[in-house]
Design an enzyme around this catalytic site. Structure first.
Site, short mmCIF file in Angstrom:
data_model
loop_
_atom_site.label_atom_id
_atom_site.label_comp_id
_atom_site.label_asym_id
_atom_site.label_seq_id
_atom_site.Cartn_x
_atom_site.Cartn_y
_atom_site.Cartn_z
N SER A 226 46.96 38.96 43.89
CA SER A 226 45.60 38.25 43.56
C SER A 226 45.35 38.20 45.09
O SER A 226 43.76 37.78 45.19
CB SER A 226 45.54 36.91 43.32
OG SER A 226 46.11 36.48 43.81
N HIS A 247 45.80 43.69 38.94
CA HIS A 247 45.50 42.28 38.50
C HIS A 247 45.72 41.87 37.52
O HIS A 247 44.84 41.89 36.97
CB HIS A 247 44.82 41.59 39.67
CG HIS A 247 44.61 40.24 39.02
ND1 HIS A 247 43.68 39.30 39.86
CD2 HIS A 247 45.90 39.30 40.28
CE1 HIS A 247 43.95 38.37 39.94
NE2 HIS A 247 44.81 38.61 40.05
N GLU A 259 41.59 43.92 36.91
CA GLU A 259 41.42 44.46 38.07
C GLU A 259 42.34 44.90 39.09
O GLU A 259 42.81 45.26 38.98
CB GLU A 259 41.25 43.00 38.98
CG GLU A 259 40.35 41.93 38.60
CD GLU A 259 40.03 41.08 39.25
OE1 GLU A 259 38.72 40.25 39.48
OE2 GLU A 259 40.83 39.78 39.81
N ASN A 297 38.53 35.80 40.30
CA ASN A 297 38.72 34.87 41.32
C ASN A 297 38.38 34.10 42.43
O ASN A 297 37.45 33.05 42.64
CB ASN A 297 40.64 34.97 42.47
CG ASN A 297 41.60 34.97 40.92
OD1 ASN A 297 41.35 34.43 40.35
ND2 ASN A 297 42.72 35.32 41.90
#
Ligand code: 3HC
Length: 388
Positions: A226, A247, A259, A297
């Protein structure tokens, strides 16, 4: 204004502004930003849809008022809010103008999947592929760790059976598709390897060099990192065109998002194959470039960090958690989620974002640092922001 509304204004408006800026910068599309937050965090609506619902001009005005109070650049209304308000346009109009791409196709045949790692994310990812019917070879450092993966999956399947959502037969069939191995050589015949080992660049570089030696030609090498540069992982191999990010989100069997992160070297066929594979395992894929935080994130952790700063100002944790669930409809309040993710993981991500973007407002909250130093990491240690 009630306290719940104040908490919404303090925490959610800057998140909306950040989503607008992320789109404005060209990093991701309207649909992918919205899908990322819906399917990665379980939010009822994506941020750009929420902006449309509140009204572009209204969001600009609310942020403008907040900016006048704080002077914080993160609260300064994004230029695009002004532009869309002036033109009477919405983010839905932007998405419609961009159009939808064709459904992705598998350009590489995928039958056998390899997973490296035995932690929570790796275990969840093994389950996701096996549940979709793929044979999965998973590699760990000891028989104990391999047994842990089987234990994790068995527990999830037993819980599903108890709820009437599956049978013992389904469980046996799924477990029958799994092969555990303590040697990486077992990955020699898989079509794609997904690694979910420690989030440490040197450890991952060593793995990718080894995968380059072991994996068959044309196998896709995917990482769930990440925060680490996937481009560097690709460069550690003689086949950077086959290296890509996938991800997944925690808990992987539940959260529908993946992702998909391409580097400048990733081939278009590998990208399309991974997007098709993601859909085949019942997940929603969004595309983003190899940059710290990707979409989720980047938008999630500054908001969590802001929540900690709000609590440092005297707000009760439970009040903030409840207000966010009530006003924004998020499935967990910020402190409940921090405890699930782990304060160590959250601090590492927040530091990455602060380093990459240099926004003063992204500086990790002092309490987050203190919690990590005190070993109060969240659910996994029995105490984080809340006690378990
Ligand atoms: N493993 C497998 N399945 C699980 C699970 C787990 N750990 N936890 C819950 N489930 C399943 C349950 O069995 C249930 O399945 P069912 O609907 O088929 O019966 C379903 O998930 C819903 O669970 P519950 O009813 O017990 O609980 P909730 O309704 O409270 O939902 C949640 C739990 C799905 C985790 C929800 O609270 C949620 O969406 N939370 C947000 C999580 C989030 O934001 N994750 C992203 C974190 S950031 C990240 O991962 C990025 C990384 O880089 C740090």
């Amino acid at each position: 204004m009630t306290s719940s509304e104040q908490i919404f204004t303090t925490l959610v408006l800057p998140y909306l502004n950040h989503a607008v800026r992320t789109y404005e910068s060209g990093y991701a599309s309207v649909s992918d930003i919205d899908a990322a937050m819906r399917f990665g965090c379980g939010y009822p609506k994506g941020p750009l849809t929420v902006v449309d619902e509140i009204g572009v001009a209204q969001v600009r005005d609310l942020l403008g008022a907040r900016y006048a109070e704080t002077g914080d650049h993160l609260h300064e209304p994004a230029g695009l809010l002004e532009k869309l308000a002036a033109e009477g346009r919405t983010f839905a109009d932007e998405a419609a103008a961009a159009g939808e791409g064709a459904a992705p196709q598998l350009k590489h045949e995928i039958n056998r999947v390899g997973v490296v790692g035995t932690g929570t994310m790796a275990s969840g990812i093994v389950q996701v592929f096996a549940q979709a019917g793929y044979d999965v070879v998973f590699v760990g450092r000891s028989q104990d760790k391999l047994d842990g993966v089987i234990g994790y999956i068995t527990k999830n399947l037993d819980r599903a059976i108890a709820k009437g959502k599956g049978t013992e037969g389904d469980k046996d069939a799924l477990l029958g598709r799994l092969t555990g191995a303590t040697e990486r050589e077992a990955l020699g015949d898989v079509d794609i390897v997904v690694e979910a080992i420690a989030e440490d660049l040197d450890i991952k570089l060593e793995l990718f060099r080894d995968l380059d030696r072991i994996a068959k030609p044309g196998a896709i090498l995917a990482t769930t990192t990440s925060s680490l540069p996937i481009t560097k992982l690709g460069e550690a191999t003689g086949r950077p065109q086959d290296v890509i990010g996938m991800h997944f989100f925690n808990p992987a069997p539940v959260m529908k998002l993946v992702e998909i992160i391409t580097t400048p070297a990733t081939s278009a066929d590998v990208d399309e194959t991974v997007r098709a594979l993601t859909a085949n395992v019942g997940k929603v894929g969004v595309s983003a470039g190899d940059r710290s935080g990707f979409i989720v994130n980047l938008l999630l952790f500054p908001y969590l960090n802001d929540a900690i700063k709000l609590a440092e100002g005297g707000e009760e944790l439970a009040t903030v958690d409840a207000a966010i669930k009530e006003t924004a409809g998020f499935p967990m309040g910020p402190f409940e989620l921090l405890d699930v993710v782990g304060n160590d993981v959250s601090l590492a991500i927040q530091r990455e974002l602060y380093g990459e973007f240099g926004e003063p407002g992204f500086e990790p909250a002092a309490t987050l640092v203190a919690k990590v130093e005190a070993g109060e990491l969240g659910r996994k240690t029995g105490k984080g922001f809340h006690t378990y």
